[in-house]
Design a protein around this motif. Structure first.
Motif, PDB file in Angstrom:
ATOM      1  N   VAL A 197       0.841  -1.209   0.000  1.00  0.00           N
ATOM      2  CA  VAL A 197       0.000   0.000   0.000  1.00  0.00           C
ATOM      3  C   VAL A 197       0.872   1.254   0.000  1.00  0.00           C
ATOM      4  O   VAL A 197       2.066   1.189   0.273  1.00  0.00           O
ATOM      5  N   LYS A 198       0.250   2.399  -0.276  1.00  0.00           N
ATOM      6  CA  LYS A 198       1.029   3.627  -0.438  1.00  0.00           C
ATOM      7  C   LYS A 198       1.093   4.465   0.835  1.00  0.00           C
ATOM      8  O   LYS A 198       1.964   5.300   1.012  1.00  0.00           O
ATOM      9  N   SER A 199       0.109   4.278   1.709  1.00  0.00           N
ATOM     10  CA  SER A 199       0.167   4.988   2.988  1.00  0.00           C
ATOM     11  C   SER A 199      -0.505   4.125   4.043  1.00  0.00           C
ATOM     12  O   SER A 199      -1.226   3.177   3.716  1.00  0.00           O
ATOM     13  N   ALA A 200      -0.265   4.480   5.295  1.00  0.00           N
ATOM     14  CA  ALA A 200      -0.772   3.660   6.391  1.00  0.00           C
ATOM     15  C   ALA A 200      -2.284   3.724   6.462  1.00  0.00           C
ATOM     16  O   ALA A 200      -2.861   4.785   6.672  1.00  0.00           O
ATOM     17  N   THR A 201      -2.898   2.578   6.257  1.00  0.00           N
ATOM     18  CA  THR A 201      -4.341   2.479   6.471  1.00  0.00           C
ATOM     19  C   THR A 201      -4.553   1.417   7.541  1.00  0.00           C
ATOM     20  O   THR A 201      -3.592   0.870   8.068  1.00  0.00           O
ATOM     21  N   GLU A 202      -5.783   1.112   7.847  1.00  0.00           N
ATOM     22  CA  GLU A 202      -6.066   0.117   8.886  1.00  0.00           C
ATOM     23  C   GLU A 202      -5.406  -1.221   8.509  1.00  0.00           C
ATOM     24  O   GLU A 202      -5.581  -1.709   7.392  1.00  0.00           O
ATOM     25  N   GLY A 203      -4.616  -1.750   9.442  1.00  0.00           N
ATOM     26  CA  GLY A 203      -3.993  -3.052   9.199  1.00  0.00           C
ATOM     27  C   GLY A 203      -2.773  -3.001   8.291  1.00  0.00           C
ATOM     28  O   GLY A 203      -2.519  -3.957   7.576  1.00  0.00           O
ATOM     29  N   THR A 204      -2.039  -1.910   8.355  1.00  0.00           N
ATOM     30  CA  THR A 204      -0.828  -1.859   7.543  1.00  0.00           C
ATOM     31  C   THR A 204       0.385  -2.311   8.357  1.00  0.00           C
ATOM     32  O   THR A 204       0.556  -1.905   9.508  1.00  0.00           O
ATOM     33  N   LEU A 205       1.183  -3.135   7.727  1.00  0.00           N
ATOM     34  CA  LEU A 205       2.478  -3.501   8.290  1.00  0.00           C
ATOM     35  C   LEU A 205       3.464  -2.479   7.750  1.00  0.00           C
ATOM     36  O   LEU A 205       3.697  -2.410   6.539  1.00  0.00           O
ATOM     37  N   LEU A 206       3.990  -1.647   8.661  1.00  0.00           N
ATOM     38  CA  LEU A 206       4.833  -0.518   8.254  1.00  0.00           C
ATOM     39  C   LEU A 206       6.291  -0.823   8.546  1.00  0.00           C
ATOM     40  O   LEU A 206       6.649  -1.136   9.674  1.00  0.00           O
TER      41      LEU A 206
END
Ligand code: GCW
Length: 679
Positions: free
Chosen positions: A61-70
């Motif tokens: 993904v391109k930015s942190a959304t719900e449930g993002t592994l950063l």
């Protein structure tokens, strides 16, 4: 069917439905906020792993959304709200943190590090948690490696034979390098990175100087370039006589100005093409290898010359303490200490002395090496042998983590109680900044890398312990079995039980009660307690077991070779009295009577027979345990291990029979009642 190629990185679908749902909800997408070559590797690994583990592809993904592994380093924009500088202040260049947090008010999971390598290690740590079905809802992990140089020593020759290698030929295809890059090099690097190994010595310590010539350095450069983004540095062995052999000089005397100059130029040539070259590993004046003593110089003179050459480039020298001298008629276990201890304090700051775990040579069981704790001013590195030279090659199932731990946890008493070998080699006991652990690799070009499927666990545990020597052998086995075979609780406990017991079982059928070096001549496979009349007494077996009609064992107390004096006095006291000595080391330190009463109440002779028989019976137990796994693990792997255990069981009986019958020619005593007569 699987063939073991994927090692512990199988990434098979999470079988626990609740965990699977949980993981799918927690990891809906991932973002690696970094563009380094390491980040590219991480992207590929995540794609591969998450698809396998979660059974569906998880989008980048391109930015942190719900449930993002950063994922990122401290300066990553996507992580800027998280005060990472502070969170990462204790983890160093290779450590990492993993935690759940909110970003933009969304639930995320963060893997962060100061540098690329830490990021990669953090990702592999996280994947391991999924592979082993750990909860990931409330993570607050901070991890830093306990030793700095975590390195494999390949005993690979340039003709691709591997000294003491039992898994095929060398991975390094020198003939086709640098142009052909075998994809397998990447998988080798992934496997190492997944357990935190950050260095590799490509060539045998019985080195060929050719590796240092321009043609070979090109090939080495190709490997170094490939390994770099995996956090792995390349090191080479330096043959001490290289200035003569490939440099045209008349001498290799370390105090000779021309020799010093030659090495400086050679080192500069290497760093020009490999800017992060790690340095040299050297075997000198041991088993016929050339070294500084050929010129009446000592080990420090030799090591320091090379250390000075690599110093401007931040390179290091790993100088091996495995030495013994053809002309010194002394108990061989004493020689490393005799030669090295007096040199403490004379090595340059970028030298580590690399010491084998025991004072003889990777035997099934040895006491810890007396040099640990005896050279406070010199960083000492551990050298473990992952390849099973004396432990049944890649044919016998022997899980080595218990052997490694036994040594690491041993107390040297160098600075009082609690001065464990682990604290010597991680540098904490004497506040050394350099520290390291080397493992003699068991890797070859066999499809399954290590010959025996379970031998992969030894590569794995070496890496895990180099990262964190406080891990238990049980915990490491648990992880490895789950990742390699199955997460089924019964399967895990069954295989774990076999693994944990395997080393003691092997000691019992090979060298119980402190016996050592009674294996087959030269190849080191199978029993050979009768070996005598060789060019050197210490290449025989009779020299080590000293069996005669009254008794057996090597006397290393004051009335014998007095090797015991090399230990700190509390350790000496532990072993010097045969009545108090741990029986696992009895015949290592003492020559005792066949009639001596043992803790079991049996005589020594009867106890020796008991242990040999018990060892062989337990090899059968391992077989029976394994056989219950049919249908529960991959079938091809199941059958392969089954056939190997069959060989192991027969050979355990072979060891038992050979040793019992041979020693009986001295003891002249009957096999205790209840045991079948060996034939
Ligand atoms: O254990 C002995 C081996 C040799 C090895 C040597 C060493 C590489 O039998 O094959 O040589 O140790 O560690 O240098």
């Amino acid at each position: 069917a699987e063939d073991g190629y994927e090692l512990w990185l199988r990434y098979s679908l999470v079988t626990d439905q609740q965990k699977l749902n949980d993981y799918r909800n927690t990891i809906k997408g991932w973002l690696v906020d970094n563009n380094s070559p390491t980040a590219q590797i991480i992207r590929k690994e995540l794609q591969r792993a998450l698809t396998g583990l979660l059974g569906k592809s998880v989008p980048e993904v391109k930015s942190a959304t719900e449930g993002t592994l950063l994922i990122g380093t401290a300066n990553a924009a996507a992580l800027s709200s998280l005060d990472l500088k502070n969170r990462l202040k204790n983890v160093g260049p290779e450590g990492f943190v993993i935690f759940n947090t909110k970003v933009n008010n969304k639930n995320t999971l963060v893997i962060a590090a100061n540098e690329d390598a830490g990021m990669l290690y953090g990702v592999f740590h996280f994947l391991r948690m999924l592979q082993t079905h750990q909860p990931i809802g409330k993570l607050a992990i901070e991890s830093t490696p306990k030793t700095k140089v975590r390195i494999l020593n390949h005993w690979d020759n340039l003709d691709r034979t591997v000294e003491r290698g039992y898994a095929g030929f060398s991975l390094w295809d020198w003939h086709k390098l640098p142009d052909h890059i075998d994809p397998r090099y990447h998988d080798y690097a992934r496997a190492n990175a997944s357990i935190g190994i950050n260095g590799t010595v490509l060539t045998n310590v019985n080195a060929n100087a050719l590796i240092l010539t321009p043609a070979y350095l090109k090939k080495v450069t190709a490997l170094a370039d490939l390994f770099r983004p995996y956090g792995i540095r390349v090191y080479l062995t330096a043959r001490f006589s290289a200035p003569i052999e490939i440099g045209g000089l008349k001498t290799a005397d370390p105090l000779d100005a021309q020799v010093q100059e030659w090495w400086k130029r050679k080192v500069a040539e290497i760093y020009k093409v490999i800017p992060d070259f790690g340095g040299f590993l050297v075997k000198a004046n041991s088993e016929g290898q050339p070294g500084p003593q050929n010129y009446n110089r000592n080990h420090a003179d030799g090591a320091n010359m090379l250390a000075d050459a690599v110093k401007p480039f931040n390179g290091i020298v790993m100088w091996r303490a495995f030495v013994y001298d053809n002309n010194v008629p002394v108990d061989r276990t004493k020689q490393a200490y005799n030669e090295f201890k007096p040199l403490d304090g004379t090595f340059r700051g970028n030298v580590m002395v690399q010491v084998k775990n025991g004072p003889l040579d990777f035997q099934p069981r040895e006491p810890f090496h007396p040099l640990f704790g005896a050279m406070p001013s010199t960083p000492l590195m551990m050298e473990f042998q992952i390849t099973q030279e004396y432990l049944g090659f890649a044919t016998h199932l022997v899980y080595l983590a218990p052997l490694f731990k036994e040594c690491l946890d041993a107390d040297t008493h160098a600075k009082g109680k609690g001065s464990t070998v682990a604290r010597v080699i991680d540098g904490s006991l004497e506040n050394h900044t350099l520290s390291g652990m080397a493992g003699v690799a068991n890797i070859g070009n066999d499809r399954n890398w290590c010959g025996h499927p379970v031998a992969q666990s030894n590569w794995y545990s070496f890496g895990r312990l180099a990262w964190d020597h406080t891990l238990s052998a049980e915990a490491i086995a648990d992880e490895w079995v789950r990742m390699t075979f199955s997460n089924n609780v019964a399967v895990v406990s069954n295989i774990k039980n076999i693994m944990i017991a395997s080393r003691d079982i092997t000691v019992k059928y090979m060298t119980p009660l402190g016996l050592h070096h009674i294996m087959g001549w030269n190849h080191h496979y199978g029993p050979g307690p009768w070996i005598k009349d060789k060019p050197r007494a210490d290449w025989t077996s009779v020299y080590y077991h000293q069996a005669e009609e009254k008794g057996i064992g090597f006397n290393r107390t004051t009335s014998g070779s007095n090797a015991l004096e090399q230990y700190q006095s509390p350790v000496q006291q532990l072993y010097s009295d045969p009545e108090k000595c741990d029986e696992r080391y009895l015949l290592w330190f003492h020559h005792v009577s066949w009639d001596r009463k043992m803790k079991s109440g049996r005589t020594l002779w009867d106890e020796l027979c008991h242990q040999y028989y018990q060892g062989a019976d337990s090899a059968k137990w391992m077989q029976q345990q394994w056989n219950t796994l049919e249908g529960q693990v991959d079938d091809a792997q199941f059958r392969f291990v089954k056939s190997l255990l069959n060989i192991q069981q027969q050979e355990a009986v072979w060891w038992r029979n050979a040793c019992v019958l041979y020693f009986q020619t001295f003891s002249k005593k009957p096999i205790p009642p209840g045991f079948e007569k060996p034939d």
